[in-house]
Design a protein around this motif. Sequence first.
Motif, PDB file in Angstrom:
ATOM      1  N   PHE A 195       0.659  -1.319   0.256  1.00 51.82           N
ATOM      2  CA  PHE A 195      -0.265  -0.105   0.339  1.00 51.82           C
ATOM      3  C   PHE A 195       0.517   1.319   0.052  1.00 51.82           C
ATOM      4  N   ILE A 196       0.112   2.516  -0.824  1.00 51.98           N
ATOM      5  CA  ILE A 196       0.992   3.994  -0.852  1.00 51.98           C
ATOM      6  C   ILE A 196       0.129   4.553  -0.874  1.00 51.98           C
ATOM      7  N   THR A 197      -0.047   5.282  -0.059  1.00 51.73           N
ATOM      8  CA  THR A 197      -0.857   7.373   0.773  1.00 51.73           C
ATOM      9  C   THR A 197      -0.442   8.041  -1.086  1.00 51.73           C
ATOM     10  N   LEU A 198      -1.784   8.434  -1.404  1.00 49.83           N
ATOM     11  CA  LEU A 198      -1.853   9.359  -2.869  1.00 49.83           C
ATOM     12  C   LEU A 198      -1.282  10.455  -2.237  1.00 49.83           C
ATOM     13  N   LYS A 199      -1.219  11.436  -3.117  1.00 46.17           N
ATOM     14  CA  LYS A 199      -0.530  12.803  -2.898  1.00 46.17           C
ATOM     15  C   LYS A 199      -1.898  13.865  -2.894  1.00 46.17           C
ATOM     16  N   GLU A 200      -2.542  13.414  -3.628  1.00 49.03           N
ATOM     17  CA  GLU A 200      -3.209  14.838  -4.348  1.00 49.03           C
ATOM     18  C   GLU A 200      -4.762  14.503  -3.399  1.00 49.03           C
ATOM     19  N   ALA A 201      -5.011  13.576  -2.859  1.00 53.72           N
ATOM     20  CA  ALA A 201      -6.372  13.393  -1.747  1.00 53.72           C
ATOM     21  C   ALA A 201      -5.731  12.289  -0.536  1.00 53.72           C
ATOM     22  N   PRO A 202      -6.130  12.523   0.494  1.00 52.92           N
ATOM     23  CA  PRO A 202      -6.292  11.489   0.783  1.00 52.92           C
ATOM     24  C   PRO A 202      -6.999  10.025   1.409  1.00 52.92           C
ATOM     25  N   TRP A 203      -6.591   9.132   0.638  1.00 54.69           N
ATOM     26  CA  TRP A 203      -6.685   8.295  -0.705  1.00 54.69           C
ATOM     27  C   TRP A 203      -4.985   7.223  -0.494  1.00 54.69           C
ATOM     28  N   VAL A 204      -5.432   5.393   0.079  1.00 58.69           N
ATOM     29  CA  VAL A 204      -4.615   4.930   0.024  1.00 58.69           C
ATOM     30  C   VAL A 204      -5.199   4.066  -0.949  1.00 58.69           C
ATOM     31  N   VAL A 205      -3.621   4.105  -2.424  1.00 59.17           N
ATOM     32  CA  VAL A 205      -3.649   2.159  -2.965  1.00 59.17           C
ATOM     33  C   VAL A 205      -2.998   1.180  -2.120  1.00 59.17           C
ATOM     34  N   ILE A 206      -3.872   0.090  -2.780  1.00 56.33           N
ATOM     35  CA  ILE A 206      -3.330  -1.267  -2.019  1.00 56.33           C
ATOM     36  C   ILE A 206      -3.458  -2.654  -3.260  1.00 56.33           C
ATOM     37  N   LEU A 207      -2.682  -2.753  -2.916  1.00 57.19           N
ATOM     38  CA  LEU A 207      -2.813  -4.066  -3.592  1.00 57.19           C
ATOM     39  C   LEU A 207      -2.539  -5.191  -3.773  1.00 57.19           C
ATOM     40  N   VAL A 208      -3.520  -6.227  -3.311  1.00 59.58           N
ATOM     41  CA  VAL A 208      -4.082  -7.444  -2.657  1.00 59.58           C
ATOM     42  C   VAL A 208      -3.788  -8.792  -3.951  1.00 59.58           C
ATOM     43  N   GLN A 209      -3.002  -9.877  -3.107  1.00 57.84           N
ATOM     44  CA  GLN A 209      -2.980 -10.615  -3.516  1.00 57.84           C
ATOM     45  C   GLN A 209      -3.023 -12.312  -2.996  1.00 57.84           C
ATOM     46  N   PRO A 210      -3.535 -12.915  -3.513  1.00 55.16           N
ATOM     47  CA  PRO A 210      -3.705 -14.655  -2.214  1.00 55.16           C
ATOM     48  C   PRO A 210      -2.057 -14.788  -2.160  1.00 55.16           C
ATOM     49  N   LEU A 211      -2.502 -15.336  -0.655  1.00 58.62           N
ATOM     50  CA  LEU A 211      -1.106 -15.909  -0.032  1.00 58.62           C
ATOM     51  C   LEU A 211      -0.119 -17.038  -0.609  1.00 58.62           C
ATOM     52  N   GLU A 212      -1.033 -17.917  -0.912  1.00 58.84           N
ATOM     53  CA  GLU A 212      -1.405 -19.090  -2.040  1.00 58.84           C
ATOM     54  C   GLU A 212      -0.620 -18.732  -3.476  1.00 58.84           C
TER      55      GLU A 212
END
Length: 533
Positions: A251-268
């Motif tokens: 995850f990483i927080t945006l600079k232009e809005a109070p939002w977080v981009v999250i990349l999700v992947q199954p652990l398996e």
Amino acid sequence: MKAHLFVNHHIRVRVISILLIISFVFIMSYILLFQQLKQEHQAEIDKKEHFTDMAATSVDDFLISHKVVLQRLASLDSVKQERRTEITQTLQDIALAQSKATLFWVANEKGTVVGKYPDTKADQNILDRDYFKEAMKGKTTVSGPYKGRITGKEVIIITVPYYRDNKVVGLVGMSVPLSELQNILDNVMEDQPGYAALVNYEDGQVLSHPELEQYRKTYSFEDSPLYQEIRVKKLTNGYFENDQEQNVHSFITLKEAPWVVILVQPLEEFNFAINQQRERNFTILILLILFLVIITHYLLILRDMENAEKNKQTEKLALVGELAAGIAHEIRNPLTSIKGFAQLIYEKRGQDLPPFYYETILEELDRIDLIVGEMVVLAKPAPETKRKVDLDKVLQDSVNLMSYQANLKEVQLVLNVEPGTLYIEGVVGQLKQVFINLIKNAIEAIENKGTVTIQARRQGEEVIITVEDTGPGMDKDVIKKLGTPFFSTKEKGTGLGLTITYRIIQNHKGKISVQSKKGVGTKFTISWSVSRS
């Protein structure tokens, strides 16, 4: 008896030596393999964080481009003076260039709408909206999601205040569907494992997800360990493994809005490649123990080093391809703006146009030029369906596009097309790129005034196209290298222009040749079979 004891002693020495070798090989191999697995695990994490950063940058760029449009709008005198007719017309023009947004409006300090587009429904007072209150404090805001009062769809709101006598007297804003944010993330994640989502950092509300409605019904992100990790530790970026949910997150927080981009992947899925490597490594370890010879161990190490070097080269090429795919969406937004404003300029030819039309086009072009100048695009173009193409029209369009650059260098463009039908099977955009590349190279080759002549004629069952310049010409050694990637005679050239040109001609089953003479000029000749359909 002594001989027997000697033999036994020799056997014991050999057994002990073998056991020592086994122990040494086992310990060293285990240490080396464990370290390799650790490095590969970290490499997978770095790769995920790289794509997370790429996704966040894409969303930030998207928001910045729209903020810039609103800031220019807020500076217009018609907006400051709240002249509704002019505002509505301007908003309509902007809407054509900014097709991602569904609604544009201007509201005064009382929350009353003084202009909007589309203007199909009654005005709504927005005095109660949080973004209105923030904008009246002089802040540029990005907020949401809201349910659009006109479209009924979930949107984000981007607002910019406008001033009169250094006092905030209203705001300009636009509504952008949440689906556009997901499209941006999907473009970055194309051909990548897992998915990307966008979450409000302040309240944990999910703004964007591949299955947004179902996700909101079945899952509470604000109660998740990941959200608690972000909120409690106040992290702006990082990597998180959740064994309970069997997922890994970057995850990483945006600079232009109070939002977080999250990349999700199954652990398996994330561990699949690592597990494969672990199994292979233990197989190698067993083989080393079975053979019990140092030379085998030594050869295997050499093999591993060879494989590591090959993997390193493969990873470099893969990274270039991944970066090239990610650049596409970064260029798409400025191209959309340029296309929209160019269409407006064409439709309003002969009329006085606002300066920001041209400013926007030039700034977006500078942005594209910066991206292209910093990165070498090697992505293989996607296959397109070939159709019957009128080369006369394609050549005319190409010459028109390059006329401005020719005028700047005082180069005359001469187009001679033999009367009759000059049709081939091809892709219009790719053929136009061929002619633009060749004409551009010809213009740049001419140092001080000159002529570029483009001729097209039919010869039997072939169409012959020539592009000839009056530049300084080239020697034979240079001609032989033309079309080779990264070879260029220009100071800041990448050599990819002719490489792509040659590839397109080859894909269209054409032939290209070059004749050049020092001090006279250069002529490119292309031939294609005539379309029979």
